[in-house]
Write an enzyme that holds these catalytic residues in place. Structure first.
Site, PDB file in Angstrom:
ATOM      1  N   LYS A  38       1.945 -10.928  14.921  1.00 51.94           N
ATOM      2  CA  LYS A  38       2.468 -10.581  13.594  1.00 51.94           C
ATOM      3  C   LYS A  38       3.010 -11.784  12.860  1.00 51.94           C
ATOM      4  O   LYS A  38       2.929 -11.857  11.630  1.00 51.94           O
ATOM      5  CB  LYS A  38       3.572  -9.519  13.712  1.00 51.94           C
ATOM      6  CG  LYS A  38       3.043  -8.131  14.019  1.00 51.94           C
ATOM      7  CD  LYS A  38       4.097  -7.073  13.706  1.00 51.94           C
ATOM      8  CE  LYS A  38       3.595  -5.690  14.036  1.00 51.94           C
ATOM      9  NZ  LYS A  38       4.646  -4.679  13.878  1.00 51.94           N
ATOM     10  N   LYS A  71      -8.804  -3.198  17.131  1.00 57.73           N
ATOM     11  CA  LYS A  71      -8.107  -1.914  17.196  1.00 57.73           C
ATOM     12  C   LYS A  71      -8.204  -1.161  15.865  1.00 57.73           C
ATOM     13  O   LYS A  71      -8.129  -1.788  14.809  1.00 57.73           O
ATOM     14  CB  LYS A  71      -6.636  -2.238  17.460  1.00 57.73           C
ATOM     15  CG  LYS A  71      -5.917  -1.295  18.353  1.00 57.73           C
ATOM     16  CD  LYS A  71      -4.490  -1.755  18.616  1.00 57.73           C
ATOM     17  CE  LYS A  71      -3.633  -1.851  17.378  1.00 57.73           C
ATOM     18  NZ  LYS A  71      -2.197  -1.756  17.634  1.00 57.73           N
ATOM     19  N   LYS A 109      -3.706   0.645  10.795  1.00 54.82           N
ATOM     20  CA  LYS A 109      -3.416   0.919   9.384  1.00 54.82           C
ATOM     21  C   LYS A 109      -3.351  -0.376   8.591  1.00 54.82           C
ATOM     22  O   LYS A 109      -3.379  -0.347   7.366  1.00 54.82           O
ATOM     23  CB  LYS A 109      -2.164   1.767   9.218  1.00 54.82           C
ATOM     24  CG  LYS A 109      -0.935   1.291   9.904  1.00 54.82           C
ATOM     25  CD  LYS A 109       0.119   2.407   9.909  1.00 54.82           C
ATOM     26  CE  LYS A 109       1.075   2.246  11.068  1.00 54.82           C
ATOM     27  NZ  LYS A 109       1.664   3.480  11.526  1.00 54.82           N
TER      28      LYS A 109
HETATM   29  P1  AMP Z   1       1.297   1.533  15.053  1.00 53.37           P
HETATM   30  O1  AMP Z   1       0.229   2.223  14.254  1.00 53.37           O
HETATM   31  O2  AMP Z   1       0.862   0.166  15.512  1.00 53.37           O
HETATM   32  O3  AMP Z   1       2.638   1.574  14.424  1.00 53.37           O
HETATM   33  O4  AMP Z   1       1.431   2.342  16.411  1.00 53.37           O
HETATM   34  C1  AMP Z   1       2.037   3.617  16.557  1.00 53.37           C
HETATM   35  C2  AMP Z   1       1.620   4.217  17.899  1.00 53.37           C
HETATM   36  O5  AMP Z   1       0.206   4.514  17.906  1.00 53.37           O
HETATM   37  C3  AMP Z   1       1.866   3.309  19.104  1.00 53.37           C
HETATM   38  O6  AMP Z   1       2.242   4.102  20.216  1.00 53.37           O
HETATM   39  C4  AMP Z   1       0.524   2.682  19.327  1.00 53.37           C
HETATM   40  O7  AMP Z   1       0.358   2.274  20.658  1.00 53.37           O
HETATM   41  C5  AMP Z   1      -0.441   3.818  18.953  1.00 53.37           C
HETATM   42  N1  AMP Z   1      -1.712   3.268  18.417  1.00 53.37           N
HETATM   43  C6  AMP Z   1      -1.860   2.591  17.256  1.00 53.37           C
HETATM   44  N2  AMP Z   1      -3.153   2.249  17.038  1.00 53.37           N
HETATM   45  C7  AMP Z   1      -3.847   2.720  18.110  1.00 53.37           C
HETATM   46  C8  AMP Z   1      -5.231   2.691  18.481  1.00 53.37           C
HETATM   47  N3  AMP Z   1      -6.149   2.106  17.706  1.00 53.37           N
HETATM   48  N4  AMP Z   1      -5.590   3.280  19.643  1.00 53.37           N
HETATM   49  C9  AMP Z   1      -4.658   3.878  20.426  1.00 53.37           C
HETATM   50  N5  AMP Z   1      -3.338   3.948  20.135  1.00 53.37           N
HETATM   51  C10 AMP Z   1      -2.928   3.383  19.000  1.00 53.37           C
END
Ligand code: AMP
Ligand code: TRP
Length: 347
Positions: free
Chosen positions: A122, A207, A210
């Site tokens: 980040k 991955k 968002k």
């Molecule tokens: P974030 O969107 O990075 O704030 O992540 C929020 C939650 O969603 C966390 O527990 C991440 O590990 C999970 N997460 C986010 N993106 C993915 C993805 N592409 N595949 C699986 N889990 C995800």
């Protein structure tokens, strides 16, 4: 007497959270939210917060933040989190998180934080310009978890390193201030086996996220049926038909990702999907995948739309969740204050 490490004697408790940074996507659901709901339905005591304090670690627009907290809370509930059974709340509404985070900043070691890969990703090349909060982000995350003495944390695979840090902090605090007694549990990640890592529809090695500028790279939990079908139709693939065996997906990241998504959506294994679709091309497979995704997401997006239409009701639920969370956090923070020797009358 055995000299094994003493066990933690408290009850099983679940905590997790997500940042209020815009809409949630299928990766969030399959990687995390699905597990949140399963743990709630198994009868554990659950705390699901929207981590708005973590949102301050990068540039943000204060005027948008409260609405995004409501939107994230609505997405949790649309996915099946029941605010009557689980505490759903904004992290900043329970000041004990911040209070314990300071104590843990004095427990965590600089070297531990320097190893965190999410900070490196980040902060990018110009880490000197990153906020100090971005650097200590995982310490606040440890406080989020341990202020409820949570034992299990359902998250995606990318959060494993932060959970290790939470365990290191708990162990060090127990050693330094509790004579080795397990006052804080060593929290364990709960990672979904299917859906642990959902990849971008445009690049099977990145991955689903968002923060990806292309909306076509992800399926959002509020996408309508036409949008979902269009995104899947456009998803990157290769010209080969699907293999019949798992090994045939090696070196085919896009094919592997679409098979994985279909498996997770239909509660099947990748082997079962390949047994059914092996030998067929994406022209046949993609429409089935689109149908499964639409069928799966439609009830979630309908419920989401219903919930966000009534912000006052979301606020009532968030206020109730915060009250309940604060009640559970109060004795934990009081104990931590005593253990580190903060002044109080007569101390
Ligand atoms: P974030 O969107 O990075 O704030 O992540 C929020 C939650 O969603 C966390 O527990 C991440 O590990 C999970 N997460 C986010 N993106 C993915 C993805 N592409 N595949 C699986 N889990 C995800
Ligand atoms: N760091 C987590 C993420 O990026 C969000 C988070 C903050 C969290 N505090 C938490 C997750 C506590 C689990 C438990 O997704």
């Amino acid at each position: 007497m055995s000299d094994a490490a003493p066990a933690y004697a408290g009850p099983d408790r679940i905590l997790s959270g997500m940042q209020p940074t815009g809409g949630l996507h299928l990766g969030n659901y399959l990687g995390a939210l699905k597990g949140w709901v399963e743990l709630q339905n198994s009868g554990s005591e659950c705390f699901y917060c929207v981590v708005d304090m973590h949102a301050l670690t990068v540039a943000h627009d204060p005027s948008l933040l409260p609405g995004r907290v409501r939107a994230a809370a609505a997405a949790y509930m649309a996915a099946g989190v029941d605010p009557d059974r689980s505490a759903v709340f904004a992290q900043s509404a329970v000041p004990a998180h911040a209070e314990l985070a300071w104590i843990f900043q004095c427990t965590a070691r600089l070297g531990w934080l320097e190893r965190m890969t999410q900070f490196k990703d980040k902060a990018g090349k110009d880490a000197e310009r990153a906020s100090v909060g971005l650097f200590t982000y995982p310490v606040l995350q440890a406080a989020d978890i341990l202020v409820y003495k949570a034992t299990h944390v359902p998250v995606g695979e990318d959060q494993k390193q932060h959970l290790e840090l939470s365990r290191d902090i708990a162990a060090r605090f127990n050693r330094d201030f509790c004579g080795g007694e397990m006052k804080f549990p060593l929290p364990e990640p709960v990672i979904q086996t299917s859906g642990a890592r959902i990849m971008s529809l445009k690049d099977g090695t990145a991955k689903m996220s968002k923060s990806d500028p292309s909306d076509n790279s992800r399926i959002n939990l509020d996408d309508d049926a036409d949008t979902i079908a269009r995104k899947i139709k456009k998803a990157k693939t290769d010209p080969e038909p699907l293999p019949s065996e798992l090994a045939g997906l090696n070196d085919r990241p896009e094919a592997k990702n679409l098979v994985g998504i279909y498996a997770a959506l239909t509660n099947a294994t990748a082997e079962q999907v390949l047994a059914e679709y092996g030998g067929q091309g994406f022209g046949a497979f993609k429409p089935r995948l689109a149908e499964a995704a639409v069928e799966f997401i439609a009830p979630i997006s309908e419920e989401y739309a219903r919930l966000v239409a009534d912000p006052a009701e979301i606020d009532r639920k968030l206020a109730k969740g915060a009250e309940r969370a604060a009640e559970v956090a109060a004795p934990v923070i009081a104990e931590a204050r005593d253990l580190v020797g903060y002044w109080k009358p007569g101390a």
